[in-house]
Design an enzyme around this catalytic site. Structure first.
Site, PDB file in Angstrom:
ATOM      1  N   GLY A 153      46.169  48.095 -54.880  1.00 41.75           N
ATOM      2  CA  GLY A 153      45.600  48.706 -56.075  1.00 41.75           C
ATOM      3  C   GLY A 153      46.658  49.168 -57.052  1.00 41.75           C
ATOM      4  N   THR A 208      39.329  61.261 -58.191  1.00 43.51           N
ATOM      5  CA  THR A 208      40.646  60.652 -58.098  1.00 43.51           C
ATOM      6  C   THR A 208      41.308  61.145 -56.816  1.00 43.51           C
ATOM      7  OG1 THR A 208      41.917  62.420 -59.179  1.00 43.51           O
ATOM      8  CG2 THR A 208      40.747  60.874 -60.628  1.00 43.51           C
ATOM      9  N   CYS A 209      42.548  60.745 -56.607  1.00 42.32           N
ATOM     10  CA  CYS A 209      43.223  61.202 -55.387  1.00 42.32           C
ATOM     11  C   CYS A 209      43.469  62.703 -55.420  1.00 42.32           C
ATOM     12  CB  CYS A 209      44.535  60.457 -55.187  1.00 42.32           C
ATOM     13  SG  CYS A 209      45.734  60.687 -56.524  1.00 42.32           S
ATOM     14  N   ASN A 210      43.453  63.300 -56.601  1.00 37.70           N
ATOM     15  CA  ASN A 210      43.776  64.721 -56.711  1.00 37.70           C
ATOM     16  C   ASN A 210      42.596  65.609 -57.061  1.00 37.70           C
ATOM     17  OD1 ASN A 210      46.538  64.651 -56.085  1.00 37.70           O
ATOM     18  ND2 ASN A 210      47.036  63.942 -58.142  1.00 37.70           N
ATOM     19  N   ARG A 211      41.437  65.040 -57.361  1.00 37.93           N
ATOM     20  CA  ARG A 211      40.303  65.887 -57.763  1.00 37.93           C
ATOM     21  C   ARG A 211      38.984  65.146 -57.574  1.00 37.93           C
ATOM     22  NH1 ARG A 211      41.287  68.361 -61.984  1.00 37.93           N
ATOM     23  NH2 ARG A 211      43.462  67.706 -62.109  1.00 37.93           N
TER      24      ARG A 211
END
Length: 452
Positions: free
Chosen positions: A203, A48-51
């Protein structure tokens, strides 16, 4: 055994997460590559954008983790980092090694449950992660690299995530990273009523951002995307107007907020284009880069009147002293009861998961025990009947049924005791079940013993 290796927003920068982001064909390729490695039975990648987290199942967690670390190292080092003097920068894998975290066994599964519950998100309880966990499992299913062990763990994680959201108020403020960004823009510009915003991308993040901006009373909403049809579709859904990517510079003079969240592997907005579009404009501009890898070059933030906010910027916001928005404060602090309730749900789910895994480990041992008992019964019955040749067929059938029923009853009680042992909390379940499997395995020495 399940193991995982990964990095997230707490320990890795946007640049590092961008190098190791997996989507579309890159995700499929990574799944196929890791799934074909010796010693790896299953693999799921949550990106994801964070992980970015790689979940693995195999006989030796040390081997699977080594393979996954080496793979991430290869991706991270391609291409090598070059500094401004043209020399190769300090080996970036050192930074990667510092950022990575690794878990195996039950701690790896609990980490996944916490991720799915939203407890490890940049904004506690954010709703998007549940869909991302589901998509990660679906991608692994599509590449046929997931089986019972990881499927059970991810299915359990999805159930945990749903329960936490249904039984606690952890998402009551409904603040996502997009929401935090929009509210940060409001803090810098004042009320957003009547302002003009440009979304780059079509998106889920841009969709949510557009909805939040409309709720703030935005005056005009422009949407630009590589696919004009996708931009037009999003514009119809959220009440905006689609513009071509080539028009961005020409509309820039009227724009107060830019939110960029594409899946492009390169920058889509640079300082030259922003500067050209803002010639003669003194009004402030807030640029939110919510993409991984980054969509906006850092130099944009150095332009006069322009504030550039990135995922790293948003990550560093709480102390919260700069926020006066009750929704933001509610979403990021004062959640002790909700978080405690979420962990109780996870604790309950972990007990069920360990019990199920223990019984799964017990199945081979129980099956081997049954084969051993059936083989012994057949041998003893044949030996007894050989000495009772005078019996009628009816009498022989009675003896055979007697032997079978006696063994079935004894086996039933044995299995019940084995199941009880499998659920005994004071002994590591994998130890208990592996000992059981070893005791009743069809090893060559066991077979020779049975035959003698």
């Amino acid at each position: 055994m399940i193991a995982m290796v990964g990095l997230d927003h707490r320990r890795a920068s946007v640049e590092m997460r961008g190098r190791l982001a997996f989507a579309d064909e890159r995700l499929s390729s990574a799944l196929r590559t890791l799934g074909s490695e010796q010693g790896i039975d299953e693999v799921v990648i949550l990106s994801t954008c964070n992980r970015t987290e790689i979940y693995l199942a195999g006989q030796d967690p040390n081997d699977t983790l080594r393979v996954a670390r080496d793979y991430l190292d290869t991706i991270y080092l391609t291409p090598q980092t070059i500094d401004t003097s043209g020399a190769v920068a300090a080996p970036p894998h050192r930074a990667l090694a510092t950022a990575l975290y690794m878990l195996e066994g039950s701690p790896a599964v609990q980490h996944l449950f916490e991720v799915s519950a939203g407890l490890r998100s940049m904004v506690i309880g954010e709703p998007q992660i549940l869909g991302q966990v589901r998509a990660a499992l679906a991608a692994a299913e599509a590449e046929h690299v997931v089986s019972e062990e990881l499927r059970t763990a991810f299915t359990g994680a999805l159930k945990v995530g749903k329960r936490v959201r249904a039984e606690t108020e952890i998402t009551r403020a409904d603040v996502s990273v997009a929401g935090l960004g929009v509210r940060s823009a409001r803090e810098r510009l004042g009320a957003l009523t009547g302002k003009t915003a440009l979304l780059i991308g079509a998106g889920r993040t841009c969709h949510l951002s557009g909805q939040l901006l409309q709720a703030e009373g935005i005056g005009q909403l422009l949407i630009a995307n590589r696919s004009h049809a996708s931009a037009a579709s999003l514009a119809r859904q959220i009440g905006g107007r689609a513009v071509a990517l080539e028009e961005i510079t020409s509309v820039m003079s009227d724009v107060d907020i830019i939110i960029s969240a594409t899946a492009a592997p390169h920058h889509v907005l640079n300082a030259e284009d922003v500067a050209a579009g803002r010639v003669g404009v003194d009004a402030p501009l807030v640029v939110l880069d919510l993409a991984v890898p980054a969509d906006v070059t850092p130099a944009v933030g150095e332009l006069p009147g322009v504030s550039l906010l990135t995922l790293d910027t948003l990550r560093d916001l709480p102390d919260l002293d700069a926020h006066d928005d009750p929704a933001v404060i509610a979403s990021l602090q004062g959640r002790e009861r909700d978080i405690a309730d979420a962990y109780k749900i996870i604790e309950s789910a972990m007990r069920e998961h360990i019990r199920a895994q223990t019984m799964r480990l017990a199945v081979p041992g129980i099956a081997a025990l049954r084969r051993h008992v059936d083989s012994s019964e057949e041998q003893e019955l044949a030996a007894a009947l050989a000495q009772l040749e005078h019996l009628s067929e009816r009498d022989r059938a009675i003896i055979e049924r007697f032997g079978a029923r006696l063994v079935d009853k004894m086996f039933f009680h044995l299995v019940r005791r084995i199941r009880s042992l499998a659920e005994y909390d004071e002994i590591a379940p994998d130890v208990t079940m592996r000992v059981l499997a070893q005791l009743f395995s069809d090893s060559p020495s066991q077979k020779r013993s049975d035959e003698s």
